[in-house]
Design a protein around this motif. Structure first.
Motif, PDB file in Angstrom:
ATOM      1  N   SER A  47       0.859  -1.079  -0.033  1.00 19.11           N
ATOM      2  CA  SER A  47      -0.036   0.275   0.161  1.00 19.11           C
ATOM      3  C   SER A  47       0.930   1.327  -0.139  1.00 19.11           C
ATOM      4  O   SER A  47       2.014   1.208   0.781  1.00 19.11           O
ATOM      5  CB  SER A  47      -0.701  -0.113   1.192  1.00 19.11           C
ATOM      6  OG  SER A  47      -1.586   1.150   1.296  1.00 19.11           O
ATOM      7  N   THR A  48       0.580   2.232  -0.680  1.00 19.46           N
ATOM      8  CA  THR A  48       1.194   3.685  -0.787  1.00 19.46           C
ATOM      9  C   THR A  48       0.765   4.203   0.289  1.00 19.46           C
ATOM     10  O   THR A  48       1.829   4.987   0.677  1.00 19.46           O
ATOM     11  CB  THR A  48       0.890   4.393  -2.192  1.00 19.46           C
ATOM     12  OG1 THR A  48      -0.462   4.427  -2.304  1.00 19.46           O
ATOM     13  CG2 THR A  48       1.345   3.511  -3.392  1.00 19.46           C
ATOM     14  N   LEU A  57      -3.642  -2.313  -6.350  1.00 19.26           N
ATOM     15  CA  LEU A  57      -2.597  -1.193  -7.206  1.00 19.26           C
ATOM     16  C   LEU A  57      -3.050  -1.112  -8.724  1.00 19.26           C
ATOM     17  O   LEU A  57      -3.557  -2.060  -9.237  1.00 19.26           O
ATOM     18  CB  LEU A  57      -1.343  -1.428  -7.151  1.00 19.26           C
ATOM     19  CG  LEU A  57      -0.801  -1.554  -5.618  1.00 19.26           C
ATOM     20  CD1 LEU A  57       0.799  -1.941  -5.819  1.00 19.26           C
ATOM     21  CD2 LEU A  57      -0.804  -0.417  -5.067  1.00 19.26           C
ATOM     22  N   LYS A  58      -3.427   0.081  -9.087  1.00 17.57           N
ATOM     23  CA  LYS A  58      -3.450   0.132 -10.615  1.00 17.57           C
ATOM     24  C   LYS A  58      -2.364  -0.119 -11.607  1.00 17.57           C
ATOM     25  O   LYS A  58      -2.379  -0.353 -12.517  1.00 17.57           O
ATOM     26  CB  LYS A  58      -3.933   1.671 -10.633  1.00 17.57           C
ATOM     27  CG  LYS A  58      -5.269   1.807 -10.167  1.00 17.57           C
ATOM     28  CD  LYS A  58      -5.939   3.444 -10.553  1.00 17.57           C
ATOM     29  CE  LYS A  58      -7.317   3.431  -9.810  1.00 17.57           C
ATOM     30  NZ  LYS A  58      -7.862   4.786  -9.923  1.00 17.57           N
ATOM     31  N   GLY A  61       3.105  -3.783  -8.466  1.00 15.05           N
ATOM     32  CA  GLY A  61       2.849  -4.823  -7.829  1.00 15.05           C
ATOM     33  C   GLY A  61       2.842  -6.163  -8.866  1.00 15.05           C
ATOM     34  O   GLY A  61       3.596  -6.115  -9.873  1.00 15.05           O
TER      35      GLY A  61
END
Length: 173
Positions: A47-48, A57-58, A61
């Motif tokens: 996670s950012t 994630l878009k 990953g």
């Protein structure tokens, strides 16, 4: 899975890399996912916002694929408070099922990391009464072809007492 020999270890590693391992999990989740069955195909990585958690994630990953099916819902028809799912993994990312179920809005019950939002009061009471002090996720099936002997192996495990107790209490909703 533990390997006794280097040959078995290499063979098992190859099976995992090729996604040739049968893995099935039982999850008790908040609410019920929509649709009731399907495939979740995303990318999962750190996670950012919280480096201690994994997230969908878009970009970046690694690919993560989970097939899920709702076996049973608990609570009022049309507005389930919880559900029992079977999740079959194609990939094996860290916290994959927990992240995927949370991304559908149906996190695993008892999950302090990915279970955002409290379940309904009746579900909270069932959690308390069952004594479940962890996420309601159980590795139910592991199957593979033995890398040395070629024998087809399949191991099944019933849910442990705390998870079985939770499911029994949810059945009364």
């Amino acid at each position: 899975v533990a390997a006794k020999t280097d040959a078995a270890h290499r063979g098992l590693a190859a099976l995992f890399a090729a996604h040739d391992i049968e893995r099935s999990y039982i999850a008790l989740v908040r609410g019920a996912p929509r649709p009731p069955a399907g495939e979740i195909r995303t990318r999962i990585g750190r996670s950012t916002h919280d480096r201690m958690k994994m997230a969908v994630l878009k970009t970046g990953g690694r690919e993560a694929v989970t097939h899920y099916r709702t076996e049973r819902t608990f609570g009022p028809p049309g507005a389930p408070l919880a559900a029992r799912l079977v999740c079959r993994l194609e990939t094996g990312r860290t916290h994959q099922i927990r992240v995927h179920m949370a991304s559908l809005g149906s996190p695993c019950l008892g999950d302090p990391v990915y279970g955002s939002g409290a379940p309904a009061a009746a579900v909270r009471e069932a959690l308390r009464e069952s004594g479940l002090a962890r996420q309601a996720l159980h590795a139910a099936v592991l199957g593979f072809v033995h890398p040395v002997t070629g024998e087809r192996l399949r191991f099944e495990s019933t849910p442990p007492p705390d998870m079985a107790a939770l499911e029994a209490r949810l059945s009364d909703l």
